[in-house]
Write an enzyme that holds these catalytic residues in place. Structure first.
Site, mmCIF file in Angstrom:
data_model
loop_
_atom_site.group_PDB
_atom_site.id
_atom_site.type_symbol
_atom_site.label_atom_id
_atom_site.label_comp_id
_atom_site.label_asym_id
_atom_site.label_seq_id
_atom_site.Cartn_x
_atom_site.Cartn_y
_atom_site.Cartn_z
ATOM 1 N N THR A 83 56.377 39.637 38.716
ATOM 2 C CA THR A 83 57.039 40.955 38.423
ATOM 3 C C THR A 83 58.780 40.917 38.840
ATOM 4 O O THR A 83 59.408 41.105 38.134
ATOM 5 C CB THR A 83 56.527 42.208 39.184
ATOM 6 O OG1 THR A 83 55.230 42.344 38.696
ATOM 7 C CG2 THR A 83 57.347 43.570 38.879
ATOM 8 N N TRP A 136 48.218 36.619 42.511
ATOM 9 C CA TRP A 136 48.470 37.299 41.136
ATOM 10 C C TRP A 136 48.348 35.953 40.169
ATOM 11 O O TRP A 136 48.058 36.168 39.191
ATOM 12 C CB TRP A 136 49.951 37.577 41.172
ATOM 13 C CG TRP A 136 50.242 39.019 41.511
ATOM 14 C CD1 TRP A 136 50.829 39.962 40.536
ATOM 15 C CD2 TRP A 136 49.976 39.732 42.746
ATOM 16 N NE1 TRP A 136 50.734 41.139 41.294
ATOM 17 C CE2 TRP A 136 50.266 41.246 42.427
ATOM 18 C CE3 TRP A 136 49.440 39.448 43.779
ATOM 19 C CZ2 TRP A 136 50.151 42.155 43.527
ATOM 20 C CZ3 TRP A 136 49.312 40.641 45.032
ATOM 21 C CH2 TRP A 136 49.474 41.640 44.746
ATOM 22 N N ASN A 166 44.923 39.500 40.747
ATOM 23 C CA ASN A 166 45.462 41.069 40.739
ATOM 24 C C ASN A 166 45.493 41.583 39.112
ATOM 25 O O ASN A 166 45.812 40.905 38.195
ATOM 26 C CB ASN A 166 46.981 41.085 41.028
ATOM 27 C CG ASN A 166 47.595 42.324 40.861
ATOM 28 O OD1 ASN A 166 47.198 43.444 41.615
ATOM 29 N ND2 ASN A 166 48.526 42.353 40.072
ATOM 30 N N GLU A 167 44.901 42.967 38.982
ATOM 31 C CA GLU A 167 44.950 43.420 37.382
ATOM 32 C C GLU A 167 44.395 42.569 36.311
ATOM 33 O O GLU A 167 44.994 42.537 35.525
ATOM 34 C CB GLU A 167 46.373 43.873 37.522
ATOM 35 C CG GLU A 167 46.585 45.191 38.388
ATOM 36 C CD GLU A 167 48.050 45.456 38.364
ATOM 37 O OE1 GLU A 167 48.891 45.150 37.458
ATOM 38 O OE2 GLU A 167 48.642 46.471 39.125
ATOM 39 N N GLU A 216 46.927 49.468 45.140
ATOM 40 C CA GLU A 216 48.207 49.361 44.941
ATOM 41 C C GLU A 216 48.586 50.867 44.032
ATOM 42 O O GLU A 216 48.034 51.329 43.400
ATOM 43 C CB GLU A 216 48.670 48.266 43.765
ATOM 44 C CG GLU A 216 49.868 48.064 43.542
ATOM 45 C CD GLU A 216 50.463 46.935 42.675
ATOM 46 O OE1 GLU A 216 49.699 45.833 42.705
ATOM 47 O OE2 GLU A 216 51.353 47.257 41.863
#
Ligand code: NAG
Ligand code: NAG
Ligand code: NAG
Ligand code: NAG
Ligand code: NAG
Length: 623
Positions: free
Chosen positions: A91, A133, A179-180, A256
């Site tokens: 990110t 991530w 993550n995600e 989150e």
């Protein structure tokens, strides 16, 4: 008791607000206290969001940490969640892995270990959570997928937990999946098995750091999976949950949330999220992305942290309103800046008005004779907001008390009498990145692996010591990622680390460079780099490349340079107005290249591919 009590009050207020102007509320614990509150947290990473914090000088760095973690001082966070660095863009930068290569292990890279220790130093009871991530390329065996070899991925993650204990005496409490991204039931079970086999039965699993589904339904259909998972963590749940999640009977976390610009609007948004996540969504923990805005503001989602510390060169930091809102609070009204929210549906619509509320305490609460009162009021017009001010304590008569509640107010009522609002002296004023900057990387005992102020956007740049070198390049900075990672974002095909001021137009960048890969290798220095973060692949700028095959390139200009691997070269790039020129080893190599776009941006260094390369005597002069 006080925490649960505070939450009880919240529940009542939030349910009744839309409907009533003057209202009585009964608080009774006869039927129990509701879900156990697990706390409020901050997320460092996902990615590189604490990058600039480590470069603050003392006493400012410790002051900032106090505002985040010290009990009875500022946010007094209950949870610190960190990224398990995976060498990839996540990110706002990349975070280094503890295992760059298959046969490599190092538990001193990056700053998350340090941050966890600083948090523990201030609050030994803080809960620690780790989540990957991205993963180094070898974990995916060349694929962009970590589940094809689940035993390797589990080994990689469990090694991080063991390393935390062995090298830093840190006990990780919770560990996540990916993550995600999609979860994989087989992997989750194998992770549980690997944890147990390693004597880490106490480390609990959060899944899946994405949406409520499909994890909730999958858990209900698979007993073994259900047994492996402790907590369902959803991202940006918009303060609501779903029946399938509740039916699992697992604790539910907003693992989150927030991701909002941290001005007073952001503080109001955070207040509403914290209340409504518990009340509406039955969530017992809410974790802010991010913990602290310590990355260049022009990267993705600038200033989406509980506070701001993005100027290590000046020492300036800003304790923003979300820090004070994190003190458990009752939100009367909060605004929500939906443009900034990442995945969440917009928060549910609401109307509020001023109200007189009378509370009646029953059950074991009936014995309470006084309550401490902390008050915040947002002032969006004249910006004279008041945050976390202690008011006179409330005396209860026969278990009852009344409060006049205005809009944009936040109250905390508590039986705890030791609450405090901490304060440090005003930090130095804000100032831009210095126009003259030099780093020879000659740090003998580097406290961190990264050089100050460099923010890696693809690849990882680390201090390197060449003990066999007897010349001037014993201490250098080295790019060390040699294989494309299992990525989370769209990493560039080249590695790149940025530094400086995004407003810079006219600048000279000078650096000694050392290509390590013969034939196909290459490096660059750059100016006016306009983008990083998740947009790093699209970054434009003025890039001055030299290659191991004896050529150079700048914009569309290609020519002979005589450069090769295994030799140090000095590159210099000057950009002024619409023109750029480049020097090699002190002699002009090319000049008057026309550069119209971009007009401004950071300085940068990097490589042609995922390859080893070194840098030394980096210098910038900006106009
Ligand atoms: C940590 O938790 C323990 C047990 O709940 C408690 O006794 C102790 O006071 C806490 N310490 C701090 C610093 O909050
Ligand atoms: C808020 O008030 C407006 C105007 O009265 C109304 O149209 C709207 O439906 C209300 N929204 C909610 C969530 O009650
Ligand atoms: C307190 O409450 C009890 C029972 O509700 C009532 O009988 C009593 O008169 C109240 N006392 C005062 C001082 O209000
Ligand atoms: C270290 O220095 C020696 C001597 O200059 C050189 O031959 C070698 O390539 C260097 N190693 C690295 C990794 O830069
Ligand atoms: C950069 O240089 C150009 C050409 O000399 C000049 O017009 C411009 O104002 C300079 N920009 C800054 C920020 O100094």
């Amino acid at each position: 008791m006080s925490l649960k009590f505070a939450v009880g009050v919240l529940a009542c207020l939030a349910f009744c607000l839309p409907f009533c102007e003057a209202q009585d509320y009964v608080l009774n614990d006869r039927d129990g206290l509701g879900r156990r509150f697990d706390g409020i947290g901050g997320l460092s990473g996902g990615g590189a969001t604490s990058r600039l914090l480590v470069n603050y000088a003392e006493p400012y760095r410790s002051q900032i940490l106090d505002y985040l973690f010290k009990p009875n001082f500022g946010a007094s966070l209950h949870i610190l969640k960190v990224e398990i660095g995976g060498d990839a863009q996540t990110t706002d930068g990349t975070e280094p892995s503890h295992m760059h290569y298959e046969n490599d292990e190092n538990y001193f890279r990056g700053y998350e270990w340090w941050l966890m220790k600083e948090a523990k130093k201030r609050n030994p009871n803080i809960t620690l959570v780790g989540l990957p991530w991205a993963f180094p390329g070898w974990v995916g065996h060349g694929t962009n997928w970590p589940y094809d070899f689940p035993d390797i991925t589990a080994y990689y993650v469990v090694s991080w937990i063991i390393g935390a204990k062995q090298y830093h005496d840190l006990d990780i409490d919770y560990i996540g999946i990916w993550n995600e991204r999609k979860f994989n039931s087989k992997y989750i079970k194998l992770l549980r098995y690997t944890l147990d086999k390693s004597g880490l039965e106490q480390v609990k699993i959060v899944a899946s750091d994405n949406l409520w589904e499909p994890i909730s339904t999958t858990i209900r259909l698979d007993k073994e999976l259900s047994d492996a998972i402790e907590v369902i963590g959803a991202h940006y749940p918009g303060t609501t949950t779903i029946a399938e999640a509740l039916l699992t009977e697992k604790p539910l976390w907003a693992s989150e949330d927030y991701s909002t610009f941290n001005d007073d609007m952001g503080g109001g948004c955070w207040a509403r999220i914290l209340n409504q996540n518990y009340v509406n969504g039955k969530m017992t923990a809410t974790i802010s992305w991010n913990l602290i805005a310590s990355y260049y503001e022009d990267l993705s989602f600038g200033r989406d942290g509980l506070m701001t510390a993005e100027e290590p060169w000046s020492g300036n930091y800003v304790v923003e309103s979300p820090i004070w809102i994190t003190g458990i609070a009752q939100s009367r009204k909060a605004f929500h800046n939906s443009d900034r929210l990442r995945y969440s549906p917009p928060l549910p619509a609401f109307n509020v008005s001023a109200q007189s509320a009378t509370f009646h305490l029953k059950g074991s609460f009936a014995d309470i004779t006084s309550l401490q009162v902390w008050h915040s009021k947002f002032d969006f017009k004249t910006h004279n907001s008041v945050f976390f001010k202690q008011l006179k304590s409330l005396k209860l008569s026969n278990g009852s008390f009344a409060l006049d509640l205005d809009v944009d107010e936040v109250y905390t009522l508590t039986t705890i009498t030791t609450g405090q609002k901490g304060v440090h002296p005003t930090p130095p004023p804000s100032s831009p990145f210095p126009k003259k900057y030099k780093d020879d990387f000659n740090v003998r005992n580097p406290p961190f692996t990264e050089a100050p102020d460099f923010a890696d956007q693809t690849g990882v740049f680390e201090y390197f010591i060449n003990l066999t070198d007897s010349g001037p390049h014993v201490f250098t900075l080295r790019q060390v990622v040699t294989q494309r990672p299992v990525t989370w974002a769209a990493d560039a095909d080249q590695t790149i680390s940025i530094i400086g001021d995004h407003n810079w137009q006219n600048v000279t960048v000078t650096c000694d460079v050392y290509i390590e890969t013969a034939k196909a290798g290459g490096v660059f220095i750059a100016a006016r780099v306009d983008q990083g973060g998740e947009a790093v692949r699209k970054a434009k700028g003025v890039f001055f490349w030299v290659y191991a095959d004896g050529t150079y390139k700048v914009t569309n200009d290609i020519g002979l340079s005589g450069t090769r691997a295994g030799v140090w070269h000095t590159l210099s790039l000057t950009v002024k107005g619409q023109y750029a020129s480049g020097m090699l080893n002190g002699y002009p190599l090319w000049k008057s290249a026309v550069v119209l776009q971009p007009t401004n941006g950071w300085a940068a260094i990097g490589t042609k591919t995922f390859e080893l390369a070194q840098y030394d005597n980096f210098a910038i002069e900006a106009e």
